[in-house]
Motif scaffolding. Sequence first.
Motif, PDB file in Angstrom:
ATOM      1  N   GLU A  15       0.827  -1.205   0.000  1.00  0.00           N
ATOM      2  CA  GLU A  15       0.000   0.000   0.000  1.00  0.00           C
ATOM      3  C   GLU A  15       0.870   1.269   0.000  1.00  0.00           C
ATOM      4  N   ASN A  16       1.891   1.283   0.834  1.00  0.00           N
ATOM      5  CA  ASN A  16       2.768   2.448   0.902  1.00  0.00           C
ATOM      6  C   ASN A  16       3.590   2.619  -0.372  1.00  0.00           C
TER       7      ASN A  16
ATOM      8  N   ASP B  38       1.503   4.148  -2.997  1.00  0.00           N
ATOM      9  CA  ASP B  38       1.278   5.568  -2.721  1.00  0.00           C
ATOM     10  C   ASP B  38       2.525   6.412  -2.987  1.00  0.00           C
TER      11      ASP B  38
ATOM     12  N   LYS C 293       5.528   6.032  -1.486  1.00  0.00           N
ATOM     13  CA  LYS C 293       6.369   6.197  -0.301  1.00  0.00           C
ATOM     14  C   LYS C 293       7.469   5.146  -0.292  1.00  0.00           C
TER      15      LYS C 293
END
Length: 92
Positions: free
Chosen positions: A34-35, A38, A40
């Motif tokens: 997920e990160n 995004d 990141k």
Amino acid sequence: MLTKEFIGLIVSGSGLSKKDAEQLLATTTAIMRENLMDGKAIQLQGLGTLEVKERKERTIVHPRTGERTIAPSKNQLVFKATANVKEELKKL
């Protein structure tokens, strides 16, 4: 290393049950994915950094025909090891 082997190492190293270790790994990978999606970066202390970088559009040449084509830009997952990991790899 297979996922089953990795879970076995988590169980033996932490004392967690196999079910808890599987859940821990599933949750960790979901959070990491997920990160990364995004944009990141993920720093794993003592190991390195995972991040998504854009690979720019470039010209490629077919080795047999010499035909030039353009490879489109794309995102790729990149891992950069820490200095101490790089040093240990040199000793292998």
